[in-house]
Scaffold this motif. Sequence first.
Motif, PDB file in Angstrom:
ATOM      1  N   PRO A 199      -5.041   2.611  -2.822  1.00  0.00           N
ATOM      2  CA  PRO A 199      -3.589   2.635  -2.603  1.00  0.00           C
ATOM      3  C   PRO A 199      -2.909   1.261  -2.721  1.00  0.00           C
ATOM      4  O   PRO A 199      -1.699   1.202  -2.778  1.00  0.00           O
ATOM      5  CB  PRO A 199      -3.465   3.154  -1.172  1.00  0.00           C
ATOM      6  N   SER A 242      -3.689  -9.011  14.364  1.00  0.00           N
ATOM      7  CA  SER A 242      -4.198  -7.912  13.570  1.00  0.00           C
ATOM      8  C   SER A 242      -3.070  -7.293  12.736  1.00  0.00           C
ATOM      9  O   SER A 242      -1.968  -7.082  13.236  1.00  0.00           O
ATOM     10  CB  SER A 242      -4.776  -6.862  14.520  1.00  0.00           C
ATOM     11  N   GLY A 243      -3.363  -7.070  11.453  1.00  0.00           N
ATOM     12  CA  GLY A 243      -2.380  -6.419  10.592  1.00  0.00           C
ATOM     13  C   GLY A 243      -1.399  -7.369   9.932  1.00  0.00           C
ATOM     14  O   GLY A 243      -0.471  -6.940   9.253  1.00  0.00           O
ATOM     15  N   SER A 244      -1.595  -8.688  10.088  1.00  0.00           N
ATOM     16  CA  SER A 244      -0.628  -9.638   9.527  1.00  0.00           C
ATOM     17  C   SER A 244      -0.859  -9.917   8.034  1.00  0.00           C
ATOM     18  O   SER A 244      -0.085 -10.638   7.420  1.00  0.00           O
ATOM     19  CB  SER A 244      -0.637 -10.941  10.324  1.00  0.00           C
ATOM     20  N   GLY A 245      -1.928  -9.366   7.472  1.00  0.00           N
ATOM     21  CA  GLY A 245      -2.144  -9.504   6.032  1.00  0.00           C
ATOM     22  C   GLY A 245      -3.168 -10.567   5.647  1.00  0.00           C
ATOM     23  O   GLY A 245      -3.301 -10.911   4.473  1.00  0.00           O
ATOM     24  N   LYS A 246      -3.920 -11.046   6.611  1.00  0.00           N
ATOM     25  CA  LYS A 246      -4.907 -12.097   6.340  1.00  0.00           C
ATOM     26  C   LYS A 246      -5.993 -11.603   5.389  1.00  0.00           C
ATOM     27  O   LYS A 246      -6.307 -12.247   4.386  1.00  0.00           O
ATOM     28  CB  LYS A 246      -5.554 -12.572   7.656  1.00  0.00           C
ATOM     29  N   SER A 247      -6.564 -10.445   5.724  1.00  0.00           N
ATOM     30  CA  SER A 247      -7.665  -9.933   4.899  1.00  0.00           C
ATOM     31  C   SER A 247      -7.167  -9.429   3.550  1.00  0.00           C
ATOM     32  O   SER A 247      -7.838  -9.625   2.530  1.00  0.00           O
ATOM     33  CB  SER A 247      -8.391  -8.797   5.618  1.00  0.00           C
ATOM     34  N   VAL A 248      -6.016  -8.801   3.541  1.00  0.00           N
ATOM     35  CA  VAL A 248      -5.494  -8.281   2.266  1.00  0.00           C
ATOM     36  C   VAL A 248      -5.257  -9.443   1.284  1.00  0.00           C
ATOM     37  O   VAL A 248      -5.587  -9.338   0.106  1.00  0.00           O
ATOM     38  CB  VAL A 248      -4.210  -7.460   2.507  1.00  0.00           C
ATOM     39  N   ASP A 294      -8.345  -2.757  -2.520  1.00  0.00           N
ATOM     40  CA  ASP A 294      -8.437  -1.313  -2.681  1.00  0.00           C
ATOM     41  C   ASP A 294      -7.261  -0.832  -3.541  1.00  0.00           C
ATOM     42  O   ASP A 294      -6.171  -0.577  -3.035  1.00  0.00           O
ATOM     43  CB  ASP A 294      -8.287  -0.708  -1.272  1.00  0.00           C
ATOM     44  N   PHE A 320       0.854  -1.189   0.000  1.00  0.00           N
ATOM     45  CA  PHE A 320       0.000   0.000   0.000  1.00  0.00           C
ATOM     46  C   PHE A 320       0.881   1.227   0.000  1.00  0.00           C
ATOM     47  O   PHE A 320       1.738   1.370   0.861  1.00  0.00           O
ATOM     48  CB  PHE A 320      -0.909   0.003   1.236  1.00  0.00           C
ATOM     49  N   ALA A 324       2.261  -5.168   3.005  1.00  0.00           N
ATOM     50  CA  ALA A 324       1.239  -5.924   3.745  1.00  0.00           C
ATOM     51  C   ALA A 324       1.337  -7.428   3.501  1.00  0.00           C
ATOM     52  O   ALA A 324       1.066  -8.221   4.391  1.00  0.00           O
ATOM     53  CB  ALA A 324      -0.149  -5.418   3.369  1.00  0.00           C
ATOM     54  N   LEU A 340       4.656  -2.134   9.184  1.00  0.00           N
ATOM     55  CA  LEU A 340       4.842  -2.747   7.863  1.00  0.00           C
ATOM     56  C   LEU A 340       5.632  -1.861   6.903  1.00  0.00           C
ATOM     57  O   LEU A 340       5.982  -2.268   5.811  1.00  0.00           O
ATOM     58  CB  LEU A 340       3.480  -3.112   7.263  1.00  0.00           C
ATOM     59  N   HIS A 351      -9.119 -15.164  14.428  1.00  0.00           N
ATOM     60  CA  HIS A 351      -8.205 -15.001  15.561  1.00  0.00           C
ATOM     61  C   HIS A 351      -8.357 -16.172  16.518  1.00  0.00           C
ATOM     62  O   HIS A 351      -7.573 -16.345  17.419  1.00  0.00           O
ATOM     63  CB  HIS A 351      -8.587 -13.749  16.374  1.00  0.00           C
TER      64      HIS A 351
HETATM   65  N1  LIG Z   1      -6.929   0.233   2.347  1.00  0.00           N
HETATM   66  C1  LIG Z   1      -5.716   0.237   2.897  1.00  0.00           C
HETATM   67  N2  LIG Z   1      -4.904   1.307   2.822  1.00  0.00           N
HETATM   68  C2  LIG Z   1      -3.669   1.320   3.365  1.00  0.00           C
HETATM   69  N3  LIG Z   1      -3.137   0.259   4.018  1.00  0.00           N
HETATM   70  C3  LIG Z   1      -3.875  -0.841   4.125  1.00  0.00           C
HETATM   71  C4  LIG Z   1      -5.215  -0.926   3.588  1.00  0.00           C
HETATM   72  N4  LIG Z   1      -5.704  -2.161   3.852  1.00  0.00           N
HETATM   73  C5  LIG Z   1      -4.747  -2.800   4.532  1.00  0.00           C
HETATM   74  N5  LIG Z   1      -3.647  -2.028   4.698  1.00  0.00           N
HETATM   75  C6  LIG Z   1      -2.378  -2.407   5.352  1.00  0.00           C
HETATM   76  O1  LIG Z   1      -2.254  -3.811   5.305  1.00  0.00           O
HETATM   77  C7  LIG Z   1      -2.045  -4.330   6.613  1.00  0.00           C
HETATM   78  C8  LIG Z   1      -2.654  -5.698   6.717  1.00  0.00           C
HETATM   79  O2  LIG Z   1      -4.053  -5.550   6.743  1.00  0.00           O
HETATM   80  P1  LIG Z   1      -5.066  -6.758   6.857  1.00  0.00           P
HETATM   81  O3  LIG Z   1      -6.417  -6.141   6.778  1.00  0.00           O
HETATM   82  O4  LIG Z   1      -4.745  -7.811   5.874  1.00  0.00           O
HETATM   83  O5  LIG Z   1      -4.786  -7.323   8.322  1.00  0.00           O
HETATM   84  P2  LIG Z   1      -5.481  -8.580   9.010  1.00  0.00           P
HETATM   85  O6  LIG Z   1      -4.442  -9.619   9.191  1.00  0.00           O
HETATM   86  O7  LIG Z   1      -6.702  -8.946   8.270  1.00  0.00           O
HETATM   87  O8  LIG Z   1      -5.835  -7.960  10.440  1.00  0.00           O
HETATM   88  P3  LIG Z   1      -7.192  -8.040  11.301  1.00  0.00           P
HETATM   89  O9  LIG Z   1      -7.033  -9.278  12.123  1.00  0.00           O
HETATM   90  O10 LIG Z   1      -7.146  -6.803  12.125  1.00  0.00           O
HETATM   91  O11 LIG Z   1      -8.345  -8.083  10.379  1.00  0.00           O
HETATM   92  C9  LIG Z   1      -2.613  -3.279   7.545  1.00  0.00           C
HETATM   93  O12 LIG Z   1      -1.960  -3.280   8.784  1.00  0.00           O
HETATM   94  C10 LIG Z   1      -2.327  -1.994   6.795  1.00  0.00           C
HETATM   95  O13 LIG Z   1      -0.996  -1.556   7.057  1.00  0.00           O
END
Ligand SMILES: Nc1ncnc2c1ncn2[C@@H]1O[C@H](COP(=O)(O)OP(=O)(O)OP(=O)(O)O)[C@@H](O)[C@H]1O
Length: 324
Positions: free
Chosen positions: A60, A41-47, A57, A12, A21, A277, A212
């Motif tokens: 960015p 949280s923030g480990s990149g699972k959702s991305v 998205d 991003f 990410a 990150l 989680h």
């Molecule tokens: N739309 C965005 N714009 C900028 N950075 C983003 C965006 N979406 C995600 N990120 C970055 O990617 C990282 C990983 O996000 P992600 O949503 O994959 O975390 P996660 O493992 O799903 O966490 P959670 O358990 O909180 O859902 C975030 O910490 C953030 O730095």
Amino acid sequence: MLLEVRDLHVEFRTRDGVARAVNGVNYGVDAGETLAVLGESGSGKSVTAQAIMGILDIPPGRITGGEILFQGRDLLKLKEEERRKVRGAEMAMIFQDALSSLNPVLSVGDQLGEMFVVHRGMSKKDARARAVELMDRVRIPGAGARVRDYPHQFSGGMRQRIMIAMALALEPALIIADEPTTALDVTVQAQVMDLLAELQREYHMGLILITHDLGVVADVADRIVVMYAGRIVESAPVHDIYKAPAHPYTRGLLDSIPRLDQKGQELYAIKGLPPNLMHIPPGCAFNPRCPMARDVCRTDEPPLYEVSDDRGSACHFWTECLHG
Ligand SMILES: Nc1ncnc2c1ncn2[C@@H]1O[C@H](COP(=O)(O)OP(=O)(O)OP(=O)(O)O)[C@@H](O)[C@H]1O
Ligand SMILES: [Mg+2]
């Protein structure tokens, strides 16, 4: 393999810098299999999930490398129109928050029915009948009457069932459930999870379950991948991980589960915070928090070592971890 993510990289670009990410993720899921994706949280699972679904998205976000093979095709090479077809009919996603994912001004019957009208060319009447069937299938009491109700008229658990029904409607080969029960009460969580697991078996779908909750995972998952700072740090059949983790981070996660037999004892927490990150530490990203870290961990990024033929750990000292 139904789905195979290979060496995926996502970053991003923000005003403050580049957040890395996802940094070389590899995982796969077969038809009829449940893969749990774990990590703080923030480990990149959702991305990673958003990249698979094609709902990242951008900008960015940017996919800077890798492949996402689904039924043999690289989704990253498809045109947006083809991608949309895959997304509607062949893979579906269930989110944590049903209220913001469902349309508040359409009755649930209309929303479910619309899937059949748009994708299957059904008449409104037939689509409505299918909607009732589906609501029955996810055990919404009195489905025939409730099909006219709006999302806000359902409880959280029932709304989550409607989300599951939406995801199942076109009988996709793959479902990605991103924290599907996190927003629910504990008792309702178990019911919704059981339902999802049951339907996954019945439809022989691949299921990627992001959570989680290590407690939930033990019952429903076949395999686990553990993510840290956008990388897979451990990948293993579920029972192996519970028996003995091969990565100190996995061990930390397991030790932080509250246990009934240890009531009153202070709960273990992994010390420190997930990395920024934009500045992922060199070597093993986990090293600043790792109780086992040595010099090599601060300089050399560990590859995913082969622990056995279906298990990997990205720890230089995985043998010690496994036996320690
Ligand atoms: N739309 C965005 N714009 C900028 N950075 C983003 C965006 N979406 C995600 N990120 C970055 O990617 C990282 C990983 O996000 P992600 O949503 O994959 O975390 P996660 O493992 O799903 O966490 P959670 O358990 O909180 O859902 C975030 O910490 C953030 O730095
Ligand atoms: Mg997430």
